[in-house]
Design a protein around this motif. Structure first.
Motif, PDB file in Angstrom:
ATOM      1  N   LYS A 109     107.861  92.010 107.253  1.00 20.97           N
ATOM      2  CA  LYS A 109     107.735  91.323 108.548  1.00 20.97           C
ATOM      3  C   LYS A 109     109.108  90.924 109.078  1.00 20.97           C
ATOM      4  O   LYS A 109     109.364  91.025 110.297  1.00 20.97           O
ATOM      5  CB  LYS A 109     106.851  90.087 108.394  1.00 20.97           C
ATOM      6  N   LEU A 110     109.994  90.481 108.207  1.00 18.21           N
ATOM      7  CA  LEU A 110     111.333  90.102 108.652  1.00 18.21           C
ATOM      8  C   LEU A 110     112.073  91.294 109.266  1.00 18.21           C
ATOM      9  O   LEU A 110     112.736  91.161 110.295  1.00 18.21           O
ATOM     10  CB  LEU A 110     112.139  89.553 107.464  1.00 18.21           C
ATOM     11  N   LEU A 113     110.649  91.927 112.731  1.00 18.44           N
ATOM     12  CA  LEU A 113     111.122  90.947 113.708  1.00 18.44           C
ATOM     13  C   LEU A 113     112.608  91.137 114.009  1.00 18.44           C
ATOM     14  O   LEU A 113     113.045  90.959 115.148  1.00 18.44           O
ATOM     15  CB  LEU A 113     110.873  89.534 113.184  1.00 18.44           C
ATOM     16  N   ARG A 117     114.505  91.283 117.609  1.00 18.94           N
ATOM     17  CA  ARG A 117     115.270  90.117 118.036  1.00 18.94           C
ATOM     18  C   ARG A 117     116.760  90.183 117.717  1.00 18.94           C
ATOM     19  O   ARG A 117     117.500  89.259 118.093  1.00 18.94           O
ATOM     20  CB  ARG A 117     114.679  88.868 117.357  1.00 18.94           C
ATOM     21  N   THR A 155     117.152  88.468 107.373  1.00 27.32           N
ATOM     22  CA  THR A 155     116.388  87.230 107.537  1.00 27.32           C
ATOM     23  C   THR A 155     116.916  86.436 108.728  1.00 27.32           C
ATOM     24  O   THR A 155     116.134  85.920 109.542  1.00 27.32           O
ATOM     25  CB  THR A 155     116.475  86.377 106.255  1.00 27.32           C
ATOM     26  N   ALA A 158     115.911  87.972 112.095  1.00 22.22           N
ATOM     27  CA  ALA A 158     114.492  87.847 112.451  1.00 22.22           C
ATOM     28  C   ALA A 158     114.210  86.566 113.234  1.00 22.22           C
ATOM     29  O   ALA A 158     113.212  86.483 113.963  1.00 22.22           O
ATOM     30  CB  ALA A 158     113.629  87.879 111.197  1.00 22.22           C
ATOM     31  N   ARG A 159     115.048  85.567 113.059  1.00 21.57           N
ATOM     32  CA  ARG A 159     114.898  84.298 113.765  1.00 21.57           C
ATOM     33  C   ARG A 159     113.499  83.697 113.626  1.00 21.57           C
ATOM     34  O   ARG A 159     112.863  83.326 114.596  1.00 21.57           O
ATOM     35  CB  ARG A 159     115.279  84.468 115.236  1.00 21.57           C
ATOM     36  N   SER A 160     113.072  83.625 112.381  1.00 20.30           N
ATOM     37  CA  SER A 160     111.802  82.977 112.073  1.00 20.30           C
ATOM     38  C   SER A 160     112.084  81.886 111.054  1.00 20.30           C
ATOM     39  O   SER A 160     112.299  82.162 109.869  1.00 20.30           O
ATOM     40  CB  SER A 160     110.793  83.981 111.495  1.00 20.30           C
ATOM     41  N   LEU A 162     110.209  79.620 109.682  1.00 21.30           N
ATOM     42  CA  LEU A 162     109.245  79.455 108.596  1.00 21.30           C
ATOM     43  C   LEU A 162     109.395  80.552 107.545  1.00 21.30           C
ATOM     44  O   LEU A 162     109.386  80.283 106.340  1.00 21.30           O
ATOM     45  CB  LEU A 162     107.822  79.454 109.148  1.00 21.30           C
ATOM     46  N   LEU A 163     109.556  81.802 107.992  1.00 21.59           N
ATOM     47  CA  LEU A 163     109.743  82.887 107.028  1.00 21.59           C
ATOM     48  C   LEU A 163     111.050  82.716 106.264  1.00 21.59           C
ATOM     49  O   LEU A 163     111.118  82.998 105.065  1.00 21.59           O
ATOM     50  CB  LEU A 163     109.713  84.240 107.743  1.00 21.59           C
TER      51      LEU A 163
END
Length: 235
Positions: A109-110, A113, A117, A155, A158-160, A162-163
């Motif tokens: 997922k990273l 994303l 992004r 990581t 990805a700018r997440s 929580l992840l």
């Protein structure tokens, strides 16, 4: 005959065979590239079954301390045979499958994303990590730090939040899986090639390709010798 490889009085578990092999390496001052006695010779000199010797050698191979060449014997890959305690190895083997499952789910997922992004600065960080790992491999190193930087850069891209927090929470376990994987023969170069494919998909802003490339990469990481070792197998 050396004291380290003197006959045992009774059949011993492979943990004790490990200790005798380690003592023999120290006694003979063996180092990287040196060959260990054959399974048959070790079994005869220690007075144990070849199965017990083989189990001990598998443990050393799983830790990247020896290279077992089919039909060619076992060779040291380091100058000091500092094997981890068997109990520690058993625990690492127990948790490794779950760590790898988590890595595949989260890092796939990273990567997806990141392809959506990423910024130019992110691409620069990814390229820097690739170059760093490449330089490590050219020096004959496994590329551990470059690998860490590469996955860290993805990581960040990805700018997440929580992840990223999930990744930090299992950082120690991820480091273990990284070390296990990059100790496999030929693995550093293969991992670097896969990193380049992931980076290219991110650079092309192709989320599906980035996710697929990352999934293939983590599945490759999952193929480690430690998972082929059965600590409960009775010699």
């Amino acid at each position: 005959m050396t004291e380290a490889l003197g006959r045992m009085n009774r059949s011993k578990l492979y943990e004790q065979v490990l200790e005798r092999i380690r003592a023999h390496v120290a006694e003979k001052d063996l180092g990287a590239g040196d060959r260990l006695p054959s399974e048959r010779e070790l079994a005869d000199r220690l007075g144990v079954s070849r199965a017990s010797v083989k189990q001990a050698l598998v443990v050393l191979e799983a830790q990247g301390l020896i290279d077992i060449r089919h039909g060619g014997g076992a060779y040291l890959t380091t100058n000091r045979l500092e094997a981890a305690p068997v109990e520690e190895l058993v625990e690492r083997r127990r948790r490794l499958p779950e760590v790898l499952e988590a890595r595949e789910a989260i890092e796939t997922k990273l990567a997806e994303l990141a392809a959506e992004r990423r910024t130019k600065d992110d691409l620069d960080a990814i390229d820097d990590a690739l170059a760093y790992m490449g330089a490590e491999i050219k020096r004959g190193e496994p590329g551990i730090e470059g690998d860490r930087r590469f996955h860290e850069a993805i990581t960040a891209a990805a700018r997440s939040g929580l992840l990223a927090e999930f990744m930090r929470s299992i950082a120690t376990q991820i480091a273990e899986s990284r070390n296990e994987s990059l100790r496999q023969p030929g693995r550093p170069t293969r991992s670097l090639t896969q990193h380049h494919k992931i980076a290219q998909a991110i650079r092309m802003s192709d989320p599906k390709a980035a996710a697929a490339a990352m999934r293939r990469h983590v599945q490759t990481v999952s193929k480690v010798r430690l998972l082929n070792w059965n600590p409960n197998e009775e010699p």
